[in-house]
Design an enzyme around this catalytic site. Sequence first.
Site, short mmCIF file in Angstrom:
data_model
loop_
_atom_site.label_atom_id
_atom_site.label_comp_id
_atom_site.label_asym_id
_atom_site.label_seq_id
_atom_site.Cartn_x
_atom_site.Cartn_y
_atom_site.Cartn_z
CG ASN A 90 11.58 42.48 66.93
OD1 ASN A 90 11.83 42.72 67.86
ND2 ASN A 90 11.96 41.38 66.19
CE1 TYR A 155 19.32 49.24 68.32
CE2 TYR A 155 19.38 50.24 70.50
CZ TYR A 155 18.99 49.43 69.74
OH TYR A 155 18.09 48.35 70.19
CB ALA A 157 19.93 59.09 65.97
CB SER A 158 17.60 54.03 64.46
OG SER A 158 17.72 53.28 65.53
CE LYS A 159 15.71 50.01 67.79
NZ LYS A 159 14.72 49.09 67.49
CB ILE A 188 15.82 41.93 76.05
CG1 ILE A 188 14.83 43.09 76.49
CG2 ILE A 188 15.26 40.62 76.01
CD1 ILE A 188 14.08 43.12 77.71
P1 NAD Z 1 18.33 40.14 67.40
O1 NAD Z 1 19.66 40.73 66.90
O2 NAD Z 1 18.44 38.89 68.40
O3 NAD Z 1 17.11 39.82 66.29
C1 NAD Z 1 16.97 40.63 65.22
C2 NAD Z 1 16.48 39.90 64.08
O4 NAD Z 1 16.34 40.71 63.14
C3 NAD Z 1 17.32 38.71 63.23
O5 NAD Z 1 16.72 37.60 63.22
C4 NAD Z 1 17.79 39.45 62.07
O6 NAD Z 1 17.79 38.50 61.11
C5 NAD Z 1 16.51 40.45 61.87
N1 NAD Z 1 16.75 41.50 60.89
C6 NAD Z 1 17.98 42.39 61.05
N2 NAD Z 1 17.94 43.26 59.90
C7 NAD Z 1 16.66 42.89 59.10
C8 NAD Z 1 16.31 43.23 57.83
N3 NAD Z 1 16.94 44.45 57.55
N4 NAD Z 1 15.10 42.63 57.64
C9 NAD Z 1 14.74 41.85 57.99
N5 NAD Z 1 15.24 41.14 59.24
C10 NAD Z 1 15.99 41.81 59.92
O7 NAD Z 1 17.62 41.33 68.14
P2 NAD Z 1 16.70 41.34 69.41
O8 NAD Z 1 17.55 41.61 70.67
O9 NAD Z 1 15.75 40.26 69.32
O10 NAD Z 1 16.02 42.74 69.17
C11 NAD Z 1 14.70 42.81 68.71
C12 NAD Z 1 14.35 44.35 68.60
O11 NAD Z 1 14.13 44.99 70.02
C13 NAD Z 1 15.54 45.05 67.72
O12 NAD Z 1 14.53 46.24 67.01
C14 NAD Z 1 16.26 45.76 68.98
O13 NAD Z 1 16.77 47.11 68.51
C15 NAD Z 1 15.04 46.08 69.96
N6 NAD Z 1 15.66 46.13 71.19
C16 NAD Z 1 16.57 45.19 71.78
C17 NAD Z 1 16.91 45.08 73.02
C18 NAD Z 1 17.67 44.15 73.53
O14 NAD Z 1 18.24 44.25 74.86
N7 NAD Z 1 17.96 42.79 73.31
C19 NAD Z 1 16.63 46.51 73.97
C20 NAD Z 1 16.08 47.46 73.26
C21 NAD Z 1 15.63 47.26 72.12
#
Ligand code: NAD
Length: 251
Positions: A90, A155, A157-159, A188
């Site tokens: 995640n 982003y 590309a990574s996803k 979200i």
């Molecule tokens: P967020 O930024 O609120 O939380 C991400 C967490 O990951 C943080 O606690 C951070 O400290 C931790 N983190 C970051 N880099 C790290 C690393 N190198 N090693 C360990 N921990 C690390 O993000 P979120 O909104 O909860 O998103 C979670 C996942 O869902 C992500 O992969 C994001 O890309 C994906 N996502 C989120 C959304 C959205 O709208 N929020 C939409 C699509 C996908």
Amino acid sequence: MIDLTGKAAIVTGGARGIGKATLHKLGSLGAKLVVADMNPETTNATVEEFKKLGYSAIAFVGDISKEDQCVALIEACQNEYGSVDILVNNAGITKDGLLMRMKKEAWDAVIAVNLTGTYLCTQAAIKYMMKQKSGSIINLSSIAGENGNVGQTNYSASKAGVIGFTKACGLELASRNIRVNAIAPGFIATEMTDAIPEKIRLSIQNSIPLKRAGQPEDIANAVAFLASDASSFITGHILSVNGGGFLPGAG
Ligand code: NAD
């Protein structure tokens, strides 16, 4: 009813947002938790919170873009709980900007966490899952990986890479009874999206057919399904959880 009693579950980026909500859900269904994040304060505070709720939980503070730390994370779960049953990749970051001006550091950093981190944790986890002949891995992709998004070439590309990785892993690991699926969330409400200016956030919300931002719990529920035996015939699948963002006329 989904029951995860006795299952050991690792969630990277588990100290806030979607990761924390996911751990909460898995813990409420009986899983033993590893809260993995790079932020020591929020990681330890999350573990304390979960313990008060009666969940088994340990902290792992580390950076999942580093191979040795991914190996140590998976070992910590195996040593504490005796198995590695559920891995949720995640942890993710954004470093947005138009391609014309994107520095290579911003490209490399996003690929390193979102895609390489997913590969590294998965590779370390399957060492144990292959011996167990069981496991469920859930990767966090994004609607940006499915559709692309302006200002997010790195982003997206990574996803998109996470989607290809998930499908290939699904094929490669099926014979070992390891299932690998991805969730592609839409918009979200978390601290990640709090960074978007309010006007743009409202216009995104308005374009979603269900007319609301998703909540971290919407994703946590989908993870719980994919982690459990309720989805035992599903692998290599990308589950879009986006409020209907793909319906004709949406957006
Ligand atoms: P967020 O930024 O609120 O939380 C991400 C967490 O990951 C943080 O606690 C951070 O400290 C931790 N983190 C970051 N880099 C790290 C690393 N190198 N090693 C360990 N921990 C690390 O993000 P979120 O909104 O909860 O998103 C979670 C996942 O869902 C992500 O992969 C994001 O890309 C994906 N996502 C989120 C959304 C959205 O709208 N929020 C939409 C699509 C996908």
